[in-house]
Design an enzyme around this catalytic site. Structure first.
Site, PDB file in Angstrom:
ATOM      1  N   CYS A  30     -12.385  -5.421  -0.154  1.00 18.23           N
ATOM      2  CA  CYS A  30     -11.384  -4.722   0.663  1.00 18.23           C
ATOM      3  C   CYS A  30     -12.054  -3.503   1.307  1.00 18.23           C
ATOM      4  CB  CYS A  30     -10.217  -4.292  -0.214  1.00 18.23           C
ATOM      5  SG  CYS A  30     -10.604  -2.880  -1.258  1.00 18.23           S
ATOM      6  N   ARG A  66      -3.148  -3.073  12.911  1.00 17.01           N
ATOM      7  CA  ARG A  66      -3.412  -4.464  12.513  1.00 17.01           C
ATOM      8  C   ARG A  66      -2.707  -5.434  13.468  1.00 17.01           C
ATOM      9  NH1 ARG A  66      -1.506  -5.288   6.693  1.00 17.01           N
ATOM     10  NH2 ARG A  66      -3.369  -4.063   6.220  1.00 17.01           N
ATOM     11  N   LYS A  98       6.844  -6.078   1.033  1.00 16.32           N
ATOM     12  CA  LYS A  98       6.178  -7.071   1.893  1.00 16.32           C
ATOM     13  C   LYS A  98       6.384  -8.493   1.374  1.00 16.32           C
ATOM     14  CE  LYS A  98       1.967  -5.681  -0.354  1.00 16.32           C
ATOM     15  NZ  LYS A  98       0.632  -5.145  -0.145  1.00 16.32           N
ATOM     16  N   CYS A 114      -8.863   3.853   3.203  1.00 10.74           N
ATOM     17  CA  CYS A 114      -7.654   3.548   2.439  1.00 10.74           C
ATOM     18  C   CYS A 114      -7.237   4.713   1.537  1.00 10.74           C
ATOM     19  CB  CYS A 114      -7.859   2.287   1.596  1.00 10.74           C
ATOM     20  SG  CYS A 114      -6.402   1.933   0.607  1.00 10.74           S
ATOM     21  N   CYS A 165      -9.193  -0.475  -5.713  1.00 11.71           N
ATOM     22  CA  CYS A 165      -8.115  -0.084  -6.618  1.00 11.71           C
ATOM     23  C   CYS A 165      -7.433  -1.364  -7.097  1.00 11.71           C
ATOM     24  CB  CYS A 165      -7.128   0.867  -5.925  1.00 11.71           C
ATOM     25  SG  CYS A 165      -5.848   0.017  -4.975  1.00 11.71           S
ATOM     26  N   LYS A 188       4.640 -12.512   1.821  1.00 12.49           N
ATOM     27  CA  LYS A 188       3.471 -13.225   2.351  1.00 12.49           C
ATOM     28  C   LYS A 188       3.653 -14.728   2.242  1.00 12.49           C
ATOM     29  CE  LYS A 188       0.320  -9.448   1.238  1.00 12.49           C
ATOM     30  NZ  LYS A 188      -0.843  -8.988   0.449  1.00 12.49           N
ATOM     31  N   ARG A 245       4.668 -10.971   6.514  1.00 10.40           N
ATOM     32  CA  ARG A 245       3.389 -10.570   7.129  1.00 10.40           C
ATOM     33  C   ARG A 245       2.748 -11.762   7.858  1.00 10.40           C
ATOM     34  NH1 ARG A 245       1.215  -5.987   4.450  1.00 10.40           N
ATOM     35  NH2 ARG A 245       2.921  -4.610   3.851  1.00 10.40           N
ATOM     36  N   CYS A 262      -6.044  -6.211  -2.723  1.00 10.61           N
ATOM     37  CA  CYS A 262      -5.996  -6.719  -1.348  1.00 10.61           C
ATOM     38  C   CYS A 262      -7.015  -7.828  -1.074  1.00 10.61           C
ATOM     39  CB  CYS A 262      -6.194  -5.579  -0.353  1.00 10.61           C
ATOM     40  SG  CYS A 262      -4.852  -4.377  -0.410  1.00 10.61           S
TER      41      CYS A 262
END
Ligand code: SF4
Length: 618
Positions: free
Chosen positions: A482, A119, A261, A488, A527, A263, A188, A531
């Site tokens: 996603c 990424r 993480k 994934c 899931c 954001k 991120r 995301c």
């Protein structure tokens, strides 16, 4: 200001509880069976004695994100070891395996087909044509021949073999882009409204702030350079900083980085295109004339949920303080440091900032941030998001030039049958070279276009079978999914590969109902990790178990309201039929200018469930 604070507190309460507490109408409570998770209590307080998670151990022992990565890059394996799998995330890569091939690989003893996702971190979504050409070349040379625009304005390569990882990261850095901190327990990609409105200094200021925050919070470790960019032998491990004060090496994060993480997103109240309430730290700019006089800081948003862990929940960010532009970096740093020092390092399921804010309450959290910042914070200004813009189609920039926003279904750049978006991008970036920007709805903006060149762009799109944004249905234009299968590792259902078919069916049904022009967001994930931000959309479709989805409704485009569960465990083939009665009800009973999400919110769960059962589609 007191009234504003009281209002903020009331909003704060609703922002955590709403997902599990669907709106009860007429004083009735909602049937418990529809609740996704019984998160009516804040998560348990962090125990000081709690043992740090295994990931904390890997970070601690890694000497600032080196670990065994250098040695493992030299071995013959197609995969990394347990510790390196966690560490390479901080360098911008996830180890994955092709889930379509798992069963056959198991049966014939081949083992998993491992590859890496890489990424690129792109603050504010700003990317040049030269950078895009480098990514396109990589996807064809060493990837799976596709690229993906992410929901955070970044780019992903998929299918990179471990042996090609160093080459891939080097090539990305050669065009002045970076993967450092694109994943992992750090800040991120910083999101920001990507519209290149040159005549409006506010948009430039927002982008500059995104760049400043991105630079300030980028990890300082030399490991990235040493492992991926230097000519030194990859096996030579340099323990720089290992014996020194960790804050000398990483002045913000220290040796173990953040618990999870983090954001950041920056928006305007008149355009919440970056979903500011979904961020750990959201900055809502306050304008006076054509100047930004400050930002409302919002904290504790985040959408990850673990269905088996009732202590997890999605949350919208809550107003914390008003911050002047020259104090943004210092206050943001204090917030990150509070999360660094008090976030849960024992249980990664409840390690995001939202759990600390829910555990402490906003006032205690604010007091701690003030302590770290060293000054009292000013109460947030009364401010709500009123609009959003997907920035698609032709738009005048304010300097005599134009930008064009191209819808990219689920962000996937590929050539497939008559649809040749990848080829079109090669052609545009090579021959016309426009600066690009990516939106948080996975679209591409081609910018700085002369009036006379507008037909040239349209001709290229059409020649390569790409629908212009204005020719795409509203329901598809405002949808996103996603990646989920096959890359994934956490996916339990299809997402990117399933949504287009559902869009086909919805387009037909909405046309029949005369609702083709309605704007509402549909977001699907494979899931509950969320995301593609399904928990504040008008319609959320969240993979619950193989081939079955939870349907959530009642959010809206503005992104300032969590949705709630309408039906659980709906088979993929029944999703559209389950939604149809709601659209018929909306058609019959909505108020003037009322959106689908607002309609569902007004009617409430019992009412809609009753209607749905009586008017089920056959
Ligand atoms: Fe994977 Fe779940 Fe995120 Fe989709 S929402 S990309 S399935 S972790």
């Amino acid at each position: 200001m007191e009234a504003a604070a009281g209002r903020s507190n009331r909003m704060a309460q609703s922002r955590v509880a709403r997902y599990t507490d669907p709106p009860a109408k007429n004083g009735q409570s909602s049937p418990p069976k529809t609740r996704f998770a019984a998160m009516s209590q804040p998560p348990p307080a962090k125990s000081d004695a709690a043992k740090p998670s295994a990931v904390e151990g890997f970070k601690q022992e890694s000497h600032f994100l080196r670990g065994e990565i250098p040695e493992e890059l030299l071995d013959e394996n197609s995969f990394f070891g347990k510790g390196s799998i966690q560490l390479i995330k901080h360098h911008g890569s996830y180890q994955q395996d092709n889930r379509d091939e798992r069963k056959a690989a198991r049966e014939d003893g081949r083992g998993k087909a491992y590859s890496m996702m890489v990424r690129t971190k792109i603050p504010g979504g700003k990317f040049s044509s030269a950078q895009m050409l480098a990514e396109l070349a990589l996807c064809d040379e060493v990837g799976n021949a596709t690229l993906r625009v992410t929901t955070r304005q970044a780019l992903q390569l998929h299918g990179i073999l471990k042996k090609d990882l160093k080459k891939t990261i080097r090539r990305i850095n050669e065009v002045q882009a970076s993967t450092l901190g694109a994943c992992g327990d750090v800040n991120r990609n910083v999101m920001c409204c990507p519209a290149p409105l040159r005549g409006d200094p506010v948009h430039d200021e927002l982008q500059q702030m995104a760049d400043r925050l991105a630079e300030h919070f980028a990890p300082h470790t030399r490991a990235y350079h040493q492992i991926w960019l230097s000519e030194e032998p990859e096996g030579e491990k340099q323990l720089v900083g290992g014996d020194r004060d960790p804050f000398e090496v990483e002045p913000i994060y220290g040796a173990v980085y953040l618990p999870r993480k983090f954001k950041i997103g920056i928006a305007l109240p008149t355009d919440n295109c970056v979903d500011v309430y979904s961020q750990d730290l959201g900055l809502l700019a306050i304008e006076e004339g054509s100047t930004i006089v400050g930002y409302n800081f919002l904290v504790g948003g985040g959408f990850g949920v673990t269905p088996t862990a009732k202590k997890t929940f999605p949350a919208l960010a809550q107003p914390l303080a008003f911050v002047a532009p020259d104090a943004v970096i210092a206050v943001a740093t204090a917030i990150v440091q509070v999360q660094r020092d008090f976030g849960n390092r024992a249980d990664r399921k409840i390690a995001r900032l939202k759990y600390l804010v829910a555990d402490w309450g906003i006032e205690k959290f604010k007091a701690k941030v003030e302590e770290y910042y060293g000054k009292p914070l000013i109460d947030p200004k009364p401010l709500e998001v009123s609009q959003f813009d997907d920035h698609l189609g032709w738009c005048e920039q304010g300097d005599g030039k134009w930008f064009y926003g191209l819808n990219v279904e689920n962000g996937r750049i590929k050539d497939e049958d008559g649809f040749r978006l990848k080829t079109a991008l090669y052609e545009i970036c090579e021959s016309l070279g426009p600066p690009l920007r990516f939106t948080s709805h996975q679209a591409i903006l081609f910018t700085d276009i002369e009036e006379s060149d507008k037909p040239v762009f349209e001709e290229i799109f059409k020649r390569h079978g790409i629908s212009l944004s204005e020719d795409i249905s509203m329901v598809r234009r405002w949808s996103m999914a996603c990646p989920a299968m096959p890359t994934c590792g956490l996916a339990v259902t299809e997402s990117e590969r399933a949504l287009p078919g559902m869009m086909d069916a919805l387009e037909v049904e909405l046309k029949k109902l005369g609702l083709s022009d309605e704007i509402f967001t549909t977001r699907m994930t494979g899931c509950p990790n969320g995301c593609a931000r399904p928990y504040n959309s008008d319609i959320g479709l969240v993979g619950k178990t193989l081939g079955k989805y939870t349907i959530l409704i009642g959010g809206r485009c503005q992104g300032d309201r969590l949705n709630w569960i309408y039906k659980d465990l709906v088979p993929a083939g029944e999703v559209v039929q389950t939604l149809l009665p709601l659209f018929r009800y909306f058609k019959q009973d909505h108020k003037k200018n009322e959106s689908f999400g607002d309609f569902c919110d007004r009617k409430g769960l019992e009412n809609l469930t009753g209607w749905g059962e009586q008017n089920a589609s056959t």
